[in-house]
Each structure stands twice: as C-alpha cells, then as structure tokens.
Write a protein that holds these residues in place. Structure first.
Motif, PDB file in Angstrom:
ATOM      1  N   ILE A   1      35.373  43.504  13.265  1.00 47.82           N
ATOM      2  CA  ILE A   1      34.337  43.082  14.207  1.00 47.82           C
ATOM      3  C   ILE A   1      34.021  44.206  15.190  1.00 47.82           C
ATOM      4  CG2 ILE A   1      33.824  41.499  16.096  1.00 47.82           C
ATOM      5  CD1 ILE A   1      35.405  39.361  14.563  1.00 47.82           C
ATOM      6  N   TYR A   2      35.074  44.814  15.762  1.00 48.35           N
ATOM      7  CA  TYR A   2      34.863  45.916  16.711  1.00 48.35           C
ATOM      8  C   TYR A   2      34.154  47.097  16.048  1.00 48.35           C
ATOM      9  CZ  TYR A   2      37.674  43.967  20.540  1.00 48.35           C
ATOM     10  OH  TYR A   2      38.127  43.202  21.569  1.00 48.35           O
ATOM     11  N   GLU A   3      34.569  47.417  14.831  1.00 49.99           N
ATOM     12  CA  GLU A   3      33.997  48.577  14.147  1.00 49.99           C
ATOM     13  C   GLU A   3      32.524  48.347  13.836  1.00 49.99           C
ATOM     14  OE1 GLU A   3      33.916  52.321  12.938  1.00 49.99           O
ATOM     15  OE2 GLU A   3      35.713  51.344  13.734  1.00 49.99           O
ATOM     16  N   ARG A   4      32.169  47.164  13.367  1.00 47.98           N
ATOM     17  CA  ARG A   4      30.774  46.872  13.063  1.00 47.98           C
ATOM     18  C   ARG A   4      29.924  46.908  14.342  1.00 47.98           C
ATOM     19  NH1 ARG A   4      29.621  44.549   8.069  1.00 47.98           N
ATOM     20  NH2 ARG A   4      31.436  44.070   6.755  1.00 47.98           N
ATOM     21  N   THR A   5      30.492  46.426  15.450  1.00 49.07           N
ATOM     22  CA  THR A   5      29.737  46.396  16.713  1.00 49.07           C
ATOM     23  C   THR A   5      29.514  47.808  17.251  1.00 49.07           C
ATOM     24  OG1 THR A   5      30.717  44.250  17.221  1.00 49.07           O
ATOM     25  CG2 THR A   5      29.679  45.433  19.047  1.00 49.07           C
ATOM     26  N   ARG A   6      30.553  48.647  17.217  1.00 47.31           N
ATOM     27  CA  ARG A   6      30.416  50.032  17.721  1.00 47.31           C
ATOM     28  C   ARG A   6      29.384  50.809  16.928  1.00 47.31           C
ATOM     29  NH1 ARG A   6      36.107  49.960  18.836  1.00 47.31           N
ATOM     30  NH2 ARG A   6      36.536  50.675  16.708  1.00 47.31           N
ATOM     31  N   LEU A   7      29.191  50.415  15.675  1.00 47.73           N
ATOM     32  CA  LEU A   7      28.219  51.123  14.840  1.00 47.73           C
ATOM     33  C   LEU A   7      26.831  51.095  15.479  1.00 47.73           C
ATOM     34  CD1 LEU A   7      27.615  52.530  12.129  1.00 47.73           C
ATOM     35  CD2 LEU A   7      27.250  50.256  11.143  1.00 47.73           C
ATOM     36  N   TYR A   8      26.547  50.059  16.269  1.00 43.96           N
ATOM     37  CA  TYR A   8      25.220  49.911  16.885  1.00 43.96           C
ATOM     38  C   TYR A   8      25.286  50.049  18.419  1.00 43.96           C
ATOM     39  CZ  TYR A   8      24.092  48.243  12.264  1.00 43.96           C
ATOM     40  OH  TYR A   8      23.928  48.155  10.909  1.00 43.96           O
ATOM     41  N   ASP A   9      26.300  50.818  18.912  1.00 46.38           N
ATOM     42  CA  ASP A   9      26.464  51.057  20.362  1.00 46.38           C
ATOM     43  C   ASP A   9      26.648  49.746  21.120  1.00 46.38           C
ATOM     44  OD1 ASP A   9      26.073  53.827  19.994  1.00 46.38           O
ATOM     45  OD2 ASP A   9      23.892  53.510  20.005  1.00 46.38           O
ATOM     46  N   GLY A  10      27.216  48.754  20.469  1.00 49.27           N
ATOM     47  CA  GLY A  10      27.430  47.464  21.115  1.00 49.27           C
ATOM     48  C   GLY A  10      28.796  47.367  21.747  1.00 49.27           C
ATOM     49  N   ARG A  11      29.097  46.176  22.265  1.00 54.85           N
ATOM     50  CA  ARG A  11      30.394  45.945  22.895  1.00 54.85           C
ATOM     51  C   ARG A  11      30.888  44.552  22.553  1.00 54.85           C
ATOM     52  NH1 ARG A  11      26.869  46.313  27.540  1.00 54.85           N
ATOM     53  NH2 ARG A  11      26.386  44.231  28.368  1.00 54.85           N
ATOM     54  N   VAL A  12      32.199  44.387  22.569  1.00 55.11           N
ATOM     55  CA  VAL A  12      32.849  43.133  22.227  1.00 55.11           C
ATOM     56  C   VAL A  12      33.666  42.669  23.426  1.00 55.11           C
ATOM     57  CG1 VAL A  12      34.477  41.969  20.699  1.00 55.11           C
ATOM     58  CG2 VAL A  12      32.973  43.756  19.793  1.00 55.11           C
ATOM     59  N   GLU A  13      33.518  41.405  23.810  1.00 58.64           N
ATOM     60  CA  GLU A  13      34.324  40.792  24.861  1.00 58.64           C
ATOM     61  C   GLU A  13      35.189  39.726  24.217  1.00 58.64           C
ATOM     62  OE1 GLU A  13      31.994  39.481  28.246  1.00 58.64           O
ATOM     63  OE2 GLU A  13      30.376  40.839  27.633  1.00 58.64           O
ATOM     64  N   LEU A  14      36.503  39.833  24.415  1.00 62.44           N
ATOM     65  CA  LEU A  14      37.444  38.884  23.824  1.00 62.44           C
ATOM     66  C   LEU A  14      38.218  38.200  24.939  1.00 62.44           C
ATOM     67  CD1 LEU A  14      38.776  37.702  21.281  1.00 62.44           C
ATOM     68  CD2 LEU A  14      40.433  39.597  21.395  1.00 62.44           C
ATOM     69  N   ASP A  15      38.153  36.870  24.965  1.00 61.96           N
ATOM     70  CA  ASP A  15      38.848  36.100  26.004  1.00 61.96           C
ATOM     71  C   ASP A  15      39.702  35.043  25.296  1.00 61.96           C
ATOM     72  OD1 ASP A  15      39.732  34.842  28.253  1.00 61.96           O
ATOM     73  OD2 ASP A  15      37.821  33.857  28.720  1.00 61.96           O
ATOM     74  N   THR A  16      41.014  35.259  25.248  1.00 61.33           N
ATOM     75  CA  THR A  16      41.904  34.330  24.574  1.00 61.33           C
ATOM     76  C   THR A  16      43.311  34.481  25.113  1.00 61.33           C
ATOM     77  OG1 THR A  16      42.716  33.562  22.440  1.00 61.33           O
ATOM     78  CG2 THR A  16      42.456  35.940  22.711  1.00 61.33           C
ATOM     79  N   ALA A  17      44.093  33.461  24.901  1.00 59.95           N
ATOM     80  CA  ALA A  17      45.506  33.459  25.262  1.00 59.95           C
ATOM     81  C   ALA A  17      46.142  32.290  24.545  1.00 59.95           C
ATOM     82  CB  ALA A  17      45.690  33.336  26.772  1.00 59.95           C
ATOM     83  N   PRO A  18      47.448  32.345  24.338  1.00 57.20           N
ATOM     84  CA  PRO A  18      48.109  31.223  23.654  1.00 57.20           C
ATOM     85  C   PRO A  18      47.844  29.899  24.359  1.00 57.20           C
ATOM     86  CG  PRO A  18      49.593  33.103  23.763  1.00 57.20           C
ATOM     87  CD  PRO A  18      48.395  33.458  24.572  1.00 57.20           C
ATOM     88  N   GLY A  19      47.329  28.887  23.588  1.00 60.01           N
ATOM     89  CA  GLY A  19      47.059  27.569  24.134  1.00 60.01           C
ATOM     90  C   GLY A  19      45.714  27.422  24.807  1.00 60.01           C
TER      91      GLY A  19
END
Length: 600
Positions: free
Chosen positions: A564-582
């Motif tokens: 996901i990160y690699e495909r997004t960087r291909l187009y100068d994009g950015r990824v925000e990930l918000d997660t934690a156990p539970g």
C-alpha cells in the motif's frame, strides 16, 4: 640694556620701600665691587670674608643657575628683573632681588642688585627659636626620611622614618659605621633616585635630596642634610606599566588589525604599525585628522561609526567601500570608547581587510548553492527513476497476474469443464454410479467457482469499461455475499472520480483489494466502511474497520502494508495509519490529482 649714567645715591633716593635693603654691584661672575652697609654687615662681616668674595658664594647651589639667568635677562631689557633668591649667612634668608644692568654699550656688564628680606627680623629670629626648640618634633612628624651626616658619613641625627625606610632601628642607625655618605660633599642634588641594598638580598628605591650645610664664610660644608622617600612600590608600578606598555606596543605592531585612537576632533592620537603600513604613512601622522591619512571613502565610513558610538558601548560591523583603484574592499570594523564613554574624549577602533576571505566565502556559498541544486536534481532524478522502476514492477506484477488469471480461466477452467462434460455422458455400469457422478460433479463445480473467483481477483480489471466505482461496487458485492461483516461504500460523484488517470484508478482499486483482504484474514471486524472522495486537489481513500486492530510496529501484515505504501509513494501520495490492539484500524490514502508519476 640700561645705558643711563645713574648715580647710586640718586637710585637709592628713588626707591619707594620702607624695609631695610641690601645693595650690591657685581659683574657677570658675581664679584662684588660695591655693597651697602647692611649687605656688608649681614653677609660679609664674618671672618675670612672680603668684599671681593663672589656673590655666588653666598647663594645656595640650587639657586645659582636661576640667578645667573636673571642677570642675563636684565642685560636685554630696560626694566629691572625681580626674583626670590636665598642668601646663606648661617641661616638661609629668602630675599627678593631687583636686578638692573648698568653698563654702557661696549663695556663689561655690571649689575645693580637691590633686595630686601621677605621675612622681617622678628619673623626670622622667631623661626630660629621655634626650630631650635621644636626641631626634633618637626623632623619626626615629617613623612620623609631625614639624615644629618658629617663629611665622613657619620650620623649626627636621624628621624624614625629614616629607620623604617632602611628596615632597621634608630639605635642601629645611629651606631652604623658602614652607612655611605649619600651625596658628594659640597654638592647640592635634588630628586636623585638611588637603590639602597638591605639585608637578605632586598633593595629599596629612594627619591633623595641632598643639601650641604656651610658655616659662615667657609667654602666646604661641615655637614650634609639628606631627605628621602621610599618609592619602591612606585618603581615596581612603573616597571609593570613599562612592561605592559611594551607588551601593548609589541602586540599592536604584530596584530593584523590596523588600529587607531582619535580625540573628539578626529585627530589621530595613536596608530599602530599595521595602519601606518597599510595606508603608506609614517609617524608624522600623529596629530593629523584621520581623514588626512585614510582614503575618503573609508574615513567617512569610520566617522559615521564614531558618531553612532555615542549611543552604544561598542559597534561591530562588516562594511564595504570602493577604493581609488576601483576595487571594492570589505572590512571587519570595531569601534569602542577609550575610557569614559560619556565624556566622548577618545575613541578607539580597529579594522581588518577581509576582502579575500569575504570573496572566498561568497564563492563558497555559490558553490554550496550549486551543489545543493545539483543534489536536488539528482534526488529528483533518483525519485523519478525509483518511480519508474516501481511502476514497471507493478505493471509486471499486473501483467503476470493477468496472464495467470487468464491461464486459470481459459485453460484449467476449460479442462475442468470438459471433465464435467464427459462425466455427464458417463453410462451407468455400477451400483453407486449416481452417487459418484454427483460427488464428482460437485467437486468440479466447486473447483470451477474457486478458479473463477481467483482469476477475477488476479486479472487487471477493465476500469475503462466498468470504471473505478463500479469495480469497487462489484468487490463490495462479493464481500457482502461471502464475508462475516457488513460493508458500506460511499464516494464522490462518479464523473469526478472517473476523471483521474487510469493508473491511479488501478492503484486505488488494488489498495482496496489489499486492505479488505487484510480485514478478512485478521481483523474479526463486524463492520467495514469504505470512502472515496475528491477533496480539493487530492483524491482520498479511507477504509475503517472495528476489528481487533494491531501494533503497526510489530505486525505480520508488513508485506500488505508495504504494498500500500509503495503504490501510494509512486504518485507522491501519503498514507495515514491509525490503529492499536483492540481499537480497530483506520487507513487513509491521499494521492494528488496532479502527479509527476509515470503513466498518469
């Protein structure tokens, strides 16, 4: 020169004075040719003294030179010359003298001297009485050492201060046999500096005055009076000051800064060797205006700094000025007050020609800027190359997936279908034929369905026909049919979303596939929300689930997230990930509508 034929009786009659006076006529060597009775009685009546005695024999040595200057001065003017000169007749008397030259032109100079005691007889006798009665008290209270010695150097009297200066006691001082005579017999000396050795290798520096004392009419002194002060500390201070002055001069002559000090009129008080050499001047510059030594451009600049200094304690600056040769010079300049800044009496300054260093730094800055530009270009080129490689890899992956999908659908699926067909025409020879046939048909049908689903997932969707929204709708439909969670899909207007580049649409679809696969495999979610919107100049994909979540720093899903990160960087994009156990998982992918990626 007074050439009038003046009779002594007429001169005396013209005197407007009530005090008893002394009268004498002498030549330039001081030999007396006439005296009045008072002069004779006071100064010449002693045994061994005659009228032919030199007047200078009666004058203390320290007053002889000034009196000779008075005689010479009177020969050059009409009016008498006055002076206060001591006469020694056992006790020095202060006499005010009026001297006139009475010789005619061409004659040997003769001088008429008239004088009177400044103190009257009562004052003189009273002084003698007081000195006689209180001599020791007066001597002891003086803040100078006093020694009275005979002509052999033996102590006649001394005060306590003298013992202190010699680091001894009065008793030892009075009994000393090896104390040297501090002056040459018969010679008066003033303000003489001598070094006196003391015990244990010590020394004292003394400022001394020696006065020989004479009996009436005698040419040789019978005793010598010495007065002296301990100036050892002052001498040490003087040596230290000289050493500091030498250190200062040495430093100033070797510093690369050219340095100056000016008064409030901008007159040069001090200039070091560097300044003199830099501006090709010499020591005659002292006292001149600074503008007379330094070129006008620099002088004006320095004058402005001097004036500005009145409002501050120090002024530091880098200044530029055009020299006479047309070349621009750069100087590091410092000006500062010397002493009390409020008085504005003296101002100091120093400057250093840093033209070459300044130009080198400027050139270094230019080179650094050029290097940064080249590095930026190289980084941009590397990024483009990386994007190209990534795009090529992704395209190769898609092509391979499509090939495998087609292979599964067109070949293996057809083979299985053929097998199913042959089973359909199989004759019933055995008892459980129907059961075997049904089971085999069921297995083949299941294999065909699985291959269909697998080939559909692997084959690059034809987004040109169905579009991105329709493809995600199909995917959501399949998830709703066979998944244990509810799925919602919200999006901006289809026409807006379909206007982005084909490769971006494929990338967004693959990210939806990748994340929903992760959710199916790991999350245990009950609901999943997918959102695809155009936001200003960005397209934003948001996928939220209420599953078990995970630690993004320590997760077995690394490869999926990496894709996901690699495909997004291909187009100068950015990824925000918000997660934690539970806490479930929220992932937001933002890709700019305008991108430098290949294939857009």
């Amino acid at each position: 020169m007074n050439t009038n034929g003046l009779h002594i009786s007429e001169w005396v009659a013209a005197l407007d004075i009530k005090k008893p006076f002394y009268l004498a006529i002498m030549d330039g060597d001081g030999f007396l040719s006439f005296t009045n009775s008072r002069f004779y009685t006071q100064f010449l009546a002693a045994d061994g003294v005659s009228i032919h005695t030199s007047f200078f024999d009666l004058v203390p040595p320290s007053d002889q030179a000034p009196f000779k200057e008075i005689l010479a001065a009177s020969a050059l003017q009409e009016d008498p010359v006055t002076a206060e000169i001591r006469i020694n007749n056992g006790l020095c008397r202060w006499v005010k003298w009026e001297v006139s030259c009475i010789s005619r032109a061409g004659q040997r100079p003769k001088y008429l001297c008239m004088g009177y005691d400044i103190a009257d007889e009562v004052q003189i006798k009273r002084t003698e009485e007081i000195l006689g009665l209180n001599y020791q008290t007066i001597v002891e209270d003086m803040n100078v050492g006093i020694l009275l010695q005979d002509t052999e150097g033996k102590i006649i009297t001394a005060n306590q201060k003298a013992a202190e200066i010699f680091s001894t006691t009065l008793e030892e001082l009075y009994t000393a046999k090896d104390l040297p005579l501090l002056c040459k017999a018969g010679e008066e000396q003033t303000n003489m500096i001598i070094n006196v050795p003391l015990s244990r290798g010590r020394n004292r520096t003394l400022l001394c005055n020696w006065q020989p004392l004479f009996e009436n009419g005698k040419s040789s002194p019978y005793s010598i009076l010495s007065t002296f002060q301990d100036i050892s500390r002052e001498k040490e201070f003087e040596k230290e000051a000289q050493a500091r002055s030498l250190l200062f001069s040495t430093f100033m002559d070797h510093t690369p800064y050219f340095t100056w000090i000016v008064d409030k009129e901008e007159n040069l008080v001090f200039a070091n060797k560097a300044l003199v050499d830099y501006f090709q001047a010499d020591e005659s510059v002292f006292g001149k205006k600074l503008s007379e030594i330094i070129p006008g451009a620099i002088a004006g600049m320095i004058r402005e700094k001097h004036q500005a200094l009145r409002h501050s304690h120090q002024e530091r600056s880098i200044v530029k000025c055009q020299m006479a040769d047309g070349k621009e010079h750069v100087y590091q300049l410092i000006v500062f007050p010397v002493g009390d800044a409020s008085s504005g009496a003296l101002i100091g300054g120093e400057a250093l020609d840093i033209t070459e260093a300044y130009e080198a730094r400027q050139e270094e800055k230019k080179v650094s800027e050029r290097l940064r530009e080249v590095e930026a270009q190289l980084a941009e080129q590397r990024l483009r190359e990386q994007k190209g490689i990534a795009e090529a890899i992704i395209k190769a992956q898609e092509d391979e997936r499509t090939r495998i999908g087609h292979e599964l659908h067109d070949n293996i699926n057809q083979i299985l279908a053929s097998g199913q067909l042959y089973l359909g025409v199989l004759k019933q020879d055995i008892d459980n034929f129907r059961e075997i046939k049904d089971k085999t048909m069921e297995i083949l049908q299941l294999a065909i369905e699985e291959i269909r689903v697998l080939s559909k997932a692997m084959v690059l969707p034809d987004l040109k026909k169905g579009g991105l929204v329709a493809s995600i709708d199909d995917l959501v439909h399949d998830l709703r049919f066979g998944s244990p969670f509810k799925v919602g899909f919200h999006h901006s207007a289809t026409c807006d979303l379909e206007g982005i580049g084909q490769s971006k649409k494929v990338t967004l679809f693959r990210i939806v596939q990748e994340q929903t696969k992760n959710i199916l495999k790991y999350s245990k979610a009950k609901t999943v929300a997918i959102s695809l919107r155009i936001d200003n100049s960005w397209v934003r994909l948001e996928i939220i689930d209420d599953g078990v979540g995970f630690d993004p720093e320590n997760s077995s899903r690394g490869l999926g997230l990496s894709n996901i990160y690699e495909r997004t960087r291909l187009y100068d994009g950015r990824v925000e990930l918000d997660t934690a156990p539970g806490r479930g998982c929220r992932i937001v992918v933002s890709i700019p509508l305008a991108s430098e990626a290949l294939g857009v």
